[in-house]
Design an enzyme around this catalytic site. Sequence first.
Site, mmCIF file in Angstrom:
data_model
loop_
_atom_site.group_PDB
_atom_site.id
_atom_site.type_symbol
_atom_site.label_atom_id
_atom_site.label_comp_id
_atom_site.label_asym_id
_atom_site.label_seq_id
_atom_site.Cartn_x
_atom_site.Cartn_y
_atom_site.Cartn_z
ATOM 1 N N HIS A 88 44.272 61.275 62.757
ATOM 2 C CA HIS A 88 45.044 60.525 61.747
ATOM 3 C C HIS A 88 46.458 61.096 61.601
ATOM 4 O O HIS A 88 47.415 60.344 61.412
ATOM 5 C CB HIS A 88 44.328 60.548 60.396
ATOM 6 C CG HIS A 88 42.911 60.046 60.470
ATOM 7 N ND1 HIS A 88 41.973 60.346 59.525
ATOM 8 C CD2 HIS A 88 42.288 59.271 61.402
ATOM 9 C CE1 HIS A 88 40.815 59.780 59.870
ATOM 10 N NE2 HIS A 88 40.980 59.132 60.997
ATOM 11 N N HIS A 245 41.427 50.679 60.349
ATOM 12 C CA HIS A 245 41.253 52.112 60.618
ATOM 13 C C HIS A 245 40.990 52.369 62.105
ATOM 14 O O HIS A 245 41.423 53.386 62.652
ATOM 15 C CB HIS A 245 40.135 52.727 59.778
ATOM 16 C CG HIS A 245 40.096 54.213 59.965
ATOM 17 N ND1 HIS A 245 40.991 55.070 59.335
ATOM 18 C CD2 HIS A 245 39.359 54.991 60.788
ATOM 19 C CE1 HIS A 245 40.781 56.291 59.759
ATOM 20 N NE2 HIS A 245 39.793 56.283 60.638
ATOM 21 N N ASP A 249 42.844 55.102 64.492
ATOM 22 C CA ASP A 249 42.183 56.060 65.394
ATOM 23 C C ASP A 249 42.653 55.875 66.832
ATOM 24 O O ASP A 249 42.836 56.844 67.581
ATOM 25 C CB ASP A 249 40.660 55.871 65.348
ATOM 26 C CG ASP A 249 40.029 56.566 64.147
ATOM 27 O OD1 ASP A 249 40.688 57.407 63.526
ATOM 28 O OD2 ASP A 249 38.859 56.246 63.847
ATOM 29 N N HIS A 272 36.506 57.341 69.756
ATOM 30 C CA HIS A 272 37.319 58.442 70.275
ATOM 31 C C HIS A 272 37.067 58.663 71.769
ATOM 32 O O HIS A 272 37.997 58.955 72.518
ATOM 33 C CB HIS A 272 37.012 59.716 69.503
ATOM 34 C CG HIS A 272 37.360 59.620 68.056
ATOM 35 N ND1 HIS A 272 38.559 59.111 67.612
ATOM 36 C CD2 HIS A 272 36.673 59.962 66.939
ATOM 37 C CE1 HIS A 272 38.597 59.154 66.291
ATOM 38 N NE2 HIS A 272 37.461 59.665 65.858
HETATM 39 ZN ZN LIG Z 1 39.522 57.929 61.865
#
Ligand SMILES: [Zn+2]
Length: 309
Positions: A88, A245, A249, A272
């Site tokens: 973030h 969000h 990311d 991720h």
């Molecule tokens: Zn996040």
Amino acid sequence: MDSVAVPPQFAQRTVRGTARCEGIGVHTGRWVSMTIRAGRPDTGIQFVRSDLPPGLGIIPARIELLAGVDRRLVLANVHGHTVQSVEHLLAALVACGVDNATVELDGPEVPTLDGSAREFVQMILRAGRAHQRRVRRFVVIERMIAVRRGDRRAALLPSDVPRATLSIEYAERGIDFQCISTALDEETLQRDIGDARCFGFLDEAGELRERGLALGASLLNTVVLDEGRAANPEGLRSPDELIRHKVLDCVGGLALAGAPIIGHVAAHKPGHALMTDLVKALQTHPAAWSFVRAGAAPLGGRNRLRPPG
Ligand SMILES: [Zn+2]
């Protein structure tokens, strides 16, 4: 050439003053103080662990140092020292157009604050930004690069401007298909993406804590989803907060390329692992992109330079 006057729109940027905050690490549960200071030109974003002996705690935000993608990004240097939950903050630095900065931490995790990038953006803007006497460089996507993990897929495609088109679905948890397509310019990132908080599922909390994760998570820093609804008393900040969000990311993960990416990132069920797979794929597909100076056109690779770092 680089050290003579650089037109401001093409110049690398760092922070002018210092930006400070402190808070809990969402996974370690440890209280951490963080200070963002100016970084030298061409050095990118570097984490420095001030709780370690001098020289041992320097951890550049580069894909080569990626050491973990389970729920957060973990970076580890050659001495084995780590910093986690960097995504973030990295997205906030991208949103503010900061190329070079030193991020000092007195612990192993970036404070999570409210779980979004909003406060990071505010503190960077308050510290101000300074132009540096070096030209910005970009990774310009010229041919599609695609990766997949099971039913998760992602691609980087050529585009004149940075964009993201993402979709998510958690059918088994009552979250229907959601899709977003957005520009990733600084104004859009600051205004539309930066305040989207991270989220987690209530029925996963116990298992995460058993694995030593989410030890600092609470309704103050995480949207907790229970049967498709936010358990937080204030609810969601907007109906599309979850997918916004995911954009945050995604921007934070792609920042590990070490230079801003000019391209269109498209992904279904991004995470991720998938985003850092894309960054690694840049290294294995060197013919699919060019390293370009600000103000120069790609021109079929004529401006191809050595990758950063
Ligand atoms: Zn996040």
